[in-house]
Design an enzyme around this catalytic site. Sequence first.
Site, short mmCIF file in Angstrom:
data_model
loop_
_atom_site.label_atom_id
_atom_site.label_comp_id
_atom_site.label_asym_id
_atom_site.label_seq_id
_atom_site.Cartn_x
_atom_site.Cartn_y
_atom_site.Cartn_z
CE LYS A 199 1.17 6.12 12.20
NZ LYS A 199 1.66 5.11 11.08
CD GLU A 209 -3.73 15.29 0.01
OE1 GLU A 209 -2.82 14.97 0.13
OE2 GLU A 209 -4.44 16.55 0.60
CB CYS A 247 -2.31 9.45 -4.44
SG CYS A 247 -1.49 11.01 -4.85
CD GLU A 293 -4.45 3.54 -4.81
OE1 GLU A 293 -4.81 2.97 -3.20
OE2 GLU A 293 -4.51 4.53 -5.27
P1 NAD Z 1 -2.58 3.52 4.76
O1 NAD Z 1 -3.69 4.15 4.22
O2 NAD Z 1 -2.46 1.77 5.16
O3 NAD Z 1 -1.90 4.50 5.86
C1 NAD Z 1 -1.53 5.59 5.05
C2 NAD Z 1 -1.19 5.58 7.09
O4 NAD Z 1 -2.46 5.71 8.20
C3 NAD Z 1 -0.08 5.30 8.23
O5 NAD Z 1 0.47 5.99 8.28
C4 NAD Z 1 -0.91 4.30 8.71
O6 NAD Z 1 0.23 3.45 9.53
C5 NAD Z 1 -2.15 5.22 8.86
N1 NAD Z 1 -2.65 4.44 8.78
C6 NAD Z 1 -3.85 2.69 8.96
N2 NAD Z 1 -4.35 2.53 9.67
C7 NAD Z 1 -4.80 3.47 10.90
C8 NAD Z 1 -6.05 3.67 11.36
N3 NAD Z 1 -6.98 2.78 11.57
N4 NAD Z 1 -6.18 5.07 12.03
C9 NAD Z 1 -5.28 5.96 11.96
N5 NAD Z 1 -4.12 5.78 10.68
C10 NAD Z 1 -3.80 4.78 10.41
O7 NAD Z 1 -2.06 4.02 2.88
P2 NAD Z 1 -0.38 3.47 2.67
O8 NAD Z 1 -0.29 1.89 2.49
O9 NAD Z 1 0.60 3.55 3.70
O10 NAD Z 1 -0.64 4.43 1.81
C11 NAD Z 1 -0.89 4.41 0.20
C12 NAD Z 1 -2.51 4.44 0.00
O11 NAD Z 1 -2.33 6.66 -0.23
C13 NAD Z 1 -2.93 4.43 -1.61
O12 NAD Z 1 -4.32 4.53 -1.63
C14 NAD Z 1 -2.60 6.16 -2.46
O13 NAD Z 1 -3.33 5.95 -3.08
C15 NAD Z 1 -2.36 7.24 -1.23
N6 NAD Z 1 -1.99 8.53 -1.32
C16 NAD Z 1 -3.14 9.02 -1.60
C17 NAD Z 1 -2.68 10.65 -1.86
C18 NAD Z 1 -3.06 11.62 -2.12
O14 NAD Z 1 -3.26 12.68 -2.26
N7 NAD Z 1 -4.63 11.79 -2.84
C19 NAD Z 1 -1.00 10.56 -2.08
C20 NAD Z 1 -0.11 9.47 -1.59
C21 NAD Z 1 -1.02 8.50 -1.13
#
Ligand code: NAD
Length: 508
Positions: free
Chosen positions: A193, A268, A302, A401
Site C-alpha cells: 500500500k 521505521e 527520516c 519532527e
Molecule cells: P504517514 O504515517 O502519514 O503515512 C505512511 C503510510 O501509512 C502511507 O502509505 C499512509 O497511507 C499509511 N497510513 C496512514 N494511516 C494508516 C493507518 N491507520 N493504517 C495503515 N496505514 C496507514 O507518514 P508520511 O507522512 O507518509 O511519511 C513521513 C514520515 O515517515 C516521517 O515521520 C518520516 O520520518 C517517516 N519515515 C521514516 C523512515 C525510517 O526509516 N525511519 C524513512 C522514511 C520516512
Amino acid sequence: MTKVVLEENLQKLNEIMGGFSDSPISHFINGERVAASDGATFSNFSPIDEALIGEVAAGTTDDIVKACRAAENASNDWAAIPGKKRREILHAIADAIEENAEQLALVESYDTGQPLRFMSKAAIRGAENFRFFADMAPAARDGSALPTQEHMNYSIRQPIGPVGIITPWNTPFMLSTWKIAPALAAGCTVVHKPAEWSPCSASMLVEIMHEVGLPAGVVNTVHGIGEVAGKALTEHEAIKAIAFVGESSTGSAIMKQGADSLTRVHFELGGKNPVIVFDDADLDRALDAVVFMIYSLNGERCTSSSRLLVQSTIAGEFIARVRERVSLLKLGHPLDPDTEVGPLIHKKHREKVVSYFDLADKEGATIAIGGKSTDLDGQGYFVEPTLFTDAKPSMRIAQEEIFGPVLTAIEFADEAEAVSIANGVRYGLAAYVWTNDSGRGIRLARDLEVGMVWVNSENNRHLPSPFGGMKASGIGRDGGDYSFDFYMETKNICIATNEHTIPKLGRI
Ligand code: NAD
C-alpha cells in the site's frame, strides 16, 4: 545550459506522463491492473506546478481482501521456488529498474517534488536493493547447528507468509524496493500500500516486476487512503507481518489495528536527529555534512540532521557559516539538474512546516534565515530553506519532527550537556558526531540513544548493516540478515541421539 536540460527533462516527462493520463493509476492484483471495487478514485497533484497528474484508484476493503487472497494463494508456490531461481528473478527486476532508471527518476521527481539530482540516485539505489537481496536469497533459509551431548539442535528459517508493506511519500521508490526486495528474497508474497501523495513510482515498479516474469499474485499493489486501505491491510488475517515506514503516530495506530490478529510489526518511524559538532572537529567537513543532511531531499528525510548541537566555543562562527551556505542553496524546479531544494510534497504538509515558522517566533527563537513559504513563478509548495537559532532544547521546534528544510541550532557547553540534549527527545533514529577526539567519538556512539550513529560522516548506507531506530523512531532493524529475521520464522529442530534418560511417570 541548465534551462536547456530542464526543457529536455520536461519534454521526456511529458512523453512518460502521456501514458499516465490515458487511464487512472490502477491497483495491480494477481498480475492484473484493476480499478477500485466501487470505481472510486482520488486525484494526485504535482507539488511543483499543482497540475493534476491523474486519478488514482481509491482502494476499498474489498480491494485489500482481493489482494490478500492473491498473496495467500501465491504464497506456497513462491516459497517453494528454489533460492537460486528467486535470485535470478530479483536480478532481472534490478536490470529492468536500471533500464527504466531515467523514467523512474523523472516521474518520482514530478510526483514528489524531490530534486532530480537525488532521485536519479534513488532509482539506482532501488536496483541495488534488489541485487543485494537477490544474492542473499539462496542462503536465506540457512540456520545454525547447536549440538548438545545427547541431542542435535539445528535451526532453519522459513518465510513467514504473505506480508503487508506500507510506505510513505518522501522517497517512495527507494523505500518500496528496500522493503519489497528482502520480502521476496525471503520467500514471502506481498501486498503493498503506497502513500496516497506519491503513487506513481509504485505503479511503475509493480509493472516492471511482472514484465520480467514475477509470477502473478506474488506482489500486489493497492493504492488508497491510509485509514481505509492501509487499515484494512493491517487487519487482514492472511497477512502475517506488517513492514511499515511512516510517522510514529501511524505506527501506534497500526500496532493497535493488528493487535487482534497478533500481526508481527516492523516500524521505521520519525526522527529528530542531532548532529553534534565539537570545537575540535574538522569544521569544513562538518559544515558540508550539516548542510547536506538537512537541506537535501527537501529535508523530508527520516535521517535528516534536523537539530544542530554546536559547542558554544565555536557556535557564533559555525552558525554564521551555516547561514551563509543556506543563503546560497539553489531552490528551483526539481527537474532542473542544478536544483538543490524543491517544493514540499503537498499543500497540507507545507502548512505543517510553515506552522513551525510561526512557532519559532512565539517560542522566542530567532529565524536566522528563511522562515517563509515561497513559490516558483507563482506555483508550487515551496518553503525557504530555514535556520532557527537561539533555540532551547525544550522548545517544540527542538523536539518535534518538522520534516522540511528547517534546521534548529542549539548551543552546548561540554560533552555531558551535548549527550543530555541529544537524548532529550522522544525519538531515537540517528545521530551524527563531529570530533577529532576518537575516544569522545566512541563514548558518544555508546551513550546516544539512537539506532544509528555516524562519526565524522554524513548518512552513509552499507546494505548489510542494521538500519532502524530506538524509542519512538521504530521497532526492529532492516538490512542484510536483519531483514530476514523479520520476514522469516526461525524454527528449531531437536533430535535425540537416543542416549538420554526420559523421565518416567506412572511406573512403580
Ligand atoms: P504517514 O504515517 O502519514 O503515512 C505512511 C503510510 O501509512 C502511507 O502509505 C499512509 O497511507 C499509511 N497510513 C496512514 N494511516 C494508516 C493507518 N491507520 N493504517 C495503515 N496505514 C496507514 O507518514 P508520511 O507522512 O507518509 O511519511 C513521513 C514520515 O515517515 C516521517 O515521520 C518520516 O520520518 C517517516 N519515515 C521514516 C523512515 C525510517 O526509516 N525511519 C524513512 C522514511 C520516512
